[in-house]
Design a protein around this motif. Structure first.
Motif, mmCIF file in Angstrom:
data_model
loop_
_atom_site.group_PDB
_atom_site.id
_atom_site.type_symbol
_atom_site.label_atom_id
_atom_site.label_comp_id
_atom_site.label_asym_id
_atom_site.label_seq_id
_atom_site.Cartn_x
_atom_site.Cartn_y
_atom_site.Cartn_z
ATOM 1 N N GLY A 241 12.826 4.736 -4.533
ATOM 2 C CA GLY A 241 11.898 4.899 -3.416
ATOM 3 C C GLY A 241 10.655 4.070 -3.637
ATOM 4 N N LEU A 242 9.933 3.794 -2.553
ATOM 5 C CA LEU A 242 8.745 2.933 -2.641
ATOM 6 C C LEU A 242 7.703 3.514 -3.594
ATOM 7 C CD1 LEU A 242 7.300 0.402 -1.580
ATOM 8 C CD2 LEU A 242 6.359 1.814 0.262
ATOM 9 N N LYS A 243 7.493 4.818 -3.518
ATOM 10 C CA LYS A 243 6.478 5.446 -4.365
ATOM 11 C C LYS A 243 6.808 5.265 -5.842
ATOM 12 C CE LYS A 243 3.971 9.772 -5.074
ATOM 13 N NZ LYS A 243 3.737 11.153 -4.584
ATOM 14 N N ASP A 244 8.068 5.505 -6.223
ATOM 15 C CA ASP A 244 8.474 5.355 -7.616
ATOM 16 C C ASP A 244 8.419 3.906 -8.073
ATOM 17 O OD1 ASP A 244 9.175 8.115 -8.276
ATOM 18 O OD2 ASP A 244 10.800 7.871 -6.848
ATOM 19 N N LEU A 245 8.816 3.013 -7.184
ATOM 20 C CA LEU A 245 8.830 1.590 -7.521
ATOM 21 C C LEU A 245 7.419 1.064 -7.784
ATOM 22 C CD1 LEU A 245 10.640 -0.925 -7.784
ATOM 23 C CD2 LEU A 245 10.362 -1.277 -5.313
ATOM 24 N N ILE A 246 6.497 1.410 -6.909
ATOM 25 C CA ILE A 246 5.114 0.943 -7.060
ATOM 26 C C ILE A 246 4.445 1.604 -8.270
ATOM 27 C CG2 ILE A 246 2.821 0.992 -5.989
ATOM 28 C CD1 ILE A 246 4.214 0.444 -3.331
ATOM 29 N N LYS A 247 4.777 2.861 -8.502
ATOM 30 C CA LYS A 247 4.191 3.546 -9.657
ATOM 31 C C LYS A 247 4.596 2.857 -10.955
ATOM 32 C CE LYS A 247 3.723 8.077 -11.847
ATOM 33 N NZ LYS A 247 4.088 9.517 -11.783
ATOM 34 N N GLU A 248 5.878 2.458 -11.062
ATOM 35 C CA GLU A 248 6.315 1.802 -12.293
ATOM 36 C C GLU A 248 5.796 0.379 -12.415
ATOM 37 O OE1 GLU A 248 10.273 -0.077 -14.335
ATOM 38 O OE2 GLU A 248 10.541 1.785 -13.220
ATOM 39 N N LEU A 249 5.941 -0.403 -11.357
ATOM 40 C CA LEU A 249 5.639 -1.832 -11.468
ATOM 41 C C LEU A 249 4.169 -2.182 -11.254
ATOM 42 C CD1 LEU A 249 8.748 -3.461 -9.749
ATOM 43 C CD2 LEU A 249 8.387 -2.820 -12.141
ATOM 44 N N GLU A 250 3.447 -1.353 -10.491
ATOM 45 C CA GLU A 250 2.041 -1.649 -10.222
ATOM 46 C C GLU A 250 1.078 -0.614 -10.809
ATOM 47 O OE1 GLU A 250 0.907 -4.530 -8.574
ATOM 48 O OE2 GLU A 250 3.008 -5.015 -8.985
ATOM 49 N N GLN A 251 1.629 0.458 -11.393
ATOM 50 C CA GLN A 251 0.813 1.544 -11.947
ATOM 51 C C GLN A 251 -0.149 2.137 -10.914
ATOM 52 O OE1 GLN A 251 0.938 -1.549 -14.143
ATOM 53 N NE2 GLN A 251 2.890 -0.521 -14.475
ATOM 54 N N ILE A 252 0.354 2.276 -9.689
ATOM 55 C CA ILE A 252 -0.435 2.842 -8.597
ATOM 56 C C ILE A 252 0.339 3.998 -7.984
ATOM 57 C CG2 ILE A 252 -1.355 2.411 -6.268
ATOM 58 C CD1 ILE A 252 -1.836 -0.500 -7.194
ATOM 59 N N GLU A 253 -0.336 5.108 -7.781
ATOM 60 C CA GLU A 253 0.271 6.299 -7.204
ATOM 61 C C GLU A 253 -0.004 6.304 -5.704
ATOM 62 O OE1 GLU A 253 2.563 9.680 -7.588
ATOM 63 O OE2 GLU A 253 1.619 8.924 -9.423
ATOM 64 N N LEU A 254 1.047 6.132 -4.899
ATOM 65 C CA LEU A 254 0.888 6.135 -3.452
ATOM 66 C C LEU A 254 0.778 7.558 -2.923
ATOM 67 C CD1 LEU A 254 3.381 3.493 -1.974
ATOM 68 C CD2 LEU A 254 0.920 3.279 -2.294
ATOM 69 N N ASP A 255 -0.098 7.737 -1.949
ATOM 70 C CA ASP A 255 -0.206 9.011 -1.246
ATOM 71 C C ASP A 255 0.739 8.957 -0.050
ATOM 72 O OD1 ASP A 255 -0.824 11.296 0.120
ATOM 73 O OD2 ASP A 255 -2.956 10.841 0.400
ATOM 74 N N LYS A 256 1.800 9.770 -0.066
ATOM 75 C CA LYS A 256 2.813 9.745 0.997
ATOM 76 C C LYS A 256 2.702 10.946 1.939
ATOM 77 C CE LYS A 256 5.713 6.960 0.895
ATOM 78 N NZ LYS A 256 5.759 5.610 1.501
ATOM 79 N N THR A 257 1.555 11.616 1.949
ATOM 80 C CA THR A 257 1.435 12.827 2.760
ATOM 81 C C THR A 257 1.509 12.558 4.256
ATOM 82 O OG1 THR A 257 -0.994 12.664 2.615
ATOM 83 C CG2 THR A 257 0.116 14.104 1.027
ATOM 84 N N SER A 258 1.216 11.331 4.697
ATOM 85 C CA SER A 258 1.275 11.013 6.135
ATOM 86 C C SER A 258 2.633 10.479 6.568
ATOM 87 C CB SER A 258 0.183 9.990 6.498
ATOM 88 O OG SER A 258 -1.103 10.546 6.340
ATOM 89 N N GLN A 259 3.596 10.456 5.657
ATOM 90 C CA GLN A 259 4.895 9.844 5.952
ATOM 91 C C GLN A 259 5.573 10.491 7.157
ATOM 92 O OE1 GLN A 259 7.764 10.079 2.744
ATOM 93 N NE2 GLN A 259 8.784 8.236 3.453
#
Length: 207
Positions: free
Chosen positions: A120-138
Motif C-alpha cells: 500500500g502507498l502508506k507502507d511504501l512511503i514509510k519504508e522508502l521515504e521515512q514519512i508517515e502518511l495520514d490516511k484518515t481522509s481516504q
C-alpha cells in the motif's frame, strides 16, 4: 507555476505547458467509490519533481478536459501512479483519456519488494521515504468539490507528493534485481487491462 493551485474541470494552458516540460509527473484521483461507471471522478492531483501540486476539481457531468487529456496522453511525459489500474480507468471512463506512458509504483513494489506483502502507498512511503502518511481522509466525501476541506486537500496532495522519489528508488531496486524490463512490460499492458475492466471482463487468463 505556483507551488499549489486548484483548478475547476481542467488545468489551464500555463499549467499544461509547464507539466509538458517534465519528464515525469505524479498523478492520483479521488472518486466517490471504487467502481468505475457508478462512482464518479471528483478530483485529479498532479505533482512534479519540484513539488508543484495542481488539483483539478471535476464537477458532476463533466466529460472532457482537453488540457488534462493532452498532458495525460503526452508520449514524452511518464505518468506515475500508485495502483494505476484504477486511476487510469477512472480517467478513461469519465474524461475519455487514454493515459500513456505509465509507471505504477504498486506494480513496481510487488516486483521489487518481494520481502514483504505490504505494498500500500502508506507502507511504501514509510519504508522508502521515512514519512508517515495520514490516511484518515481516504474514505471521505469527495463529491462536494467546492467544499473540500483543507484536510482533504492536504491528504490529496500528499498522495502525489512522494511518488516521484519513490519511483526513483523502486527503479534502482528493479534494476538491481534485473526486473526492470518486466516492470516496463507490465506497465505497457495496463491500458489493455483497463479496457477489459471497463468492459466488465474478469480475469481472462484464468482457466
Amino acid at each position: 507555476m505556483k507551488n499549489f493551485q486548484v483548478f475547476d474541470n481542467d488545468i489551464d494552458s500555463t499549467a499544461l505547458e509547464y507539466y509538458l516540460q517534465c519528464g515525469a509527473i505524479a498523478v492520483d484521483t479521488e472518486t466517490m467509490g471504487l467502481i468505475p461507471r457508478r462512482d464518479r471522478l471528483c478530483l485529479v492531483q498532479i505533482c512534479d519533481a519540484s513539488d508543484c501540486v495542481s488539483m483539478v476539481r471535476i464537477q458532476r457531468g463533466i466529460t472532457n478536459a482537453p488540457h488534462l487529456k493532452k498532458l495525460m496522453e503526452a508520449p514524452d511525459v511518464t505518468k506515475v501512479f500508485h495502483f494505476a489500474r484504477f486511476d487510469v480507468g477512472m480517467l478513461k471512463a469519465y474524461l475519455q483519456i487514454t493515459t500513456f506512458p505509465i509507471f505504477c509504483t504498486k506494480i513496481a513494489s510487488k516486483l521489487a519488494r518481494t520481502y514483504t506483502d505490504k505494498h500500500g502507498l502508506k507502507d511504501l512511503i514509510k519504508e522508502l521515504e521515512q514519512i508517515e502518511l495520514d490516511k484518515t481522509s481516504q474514505s471521505s466525501d469527495w463529491g462536494s468539490v467546492y467544499e473540500l476541506s483543507d484536510t482533504q486537500l492536504q491528504y490529496a496532495a500528499n498522495d502525489v507528493r512522494y511518488l516521484l522519489p519513490v519511483r526513483k528508488k523502486l527503479i534502482e531496486m528493479l534494476e538491481r534485481e534485473e526486473r526492470y524490463e518486466l516492470a516496463l512490460a507490465s506497465f505497457n499492458y495496463l491500458p489493455i487491462l483497463v479496457n477489459l475492466d471497463l468492459l466488465g471482463y474478469e480475469d481472462i487468463f484464468r482457466h
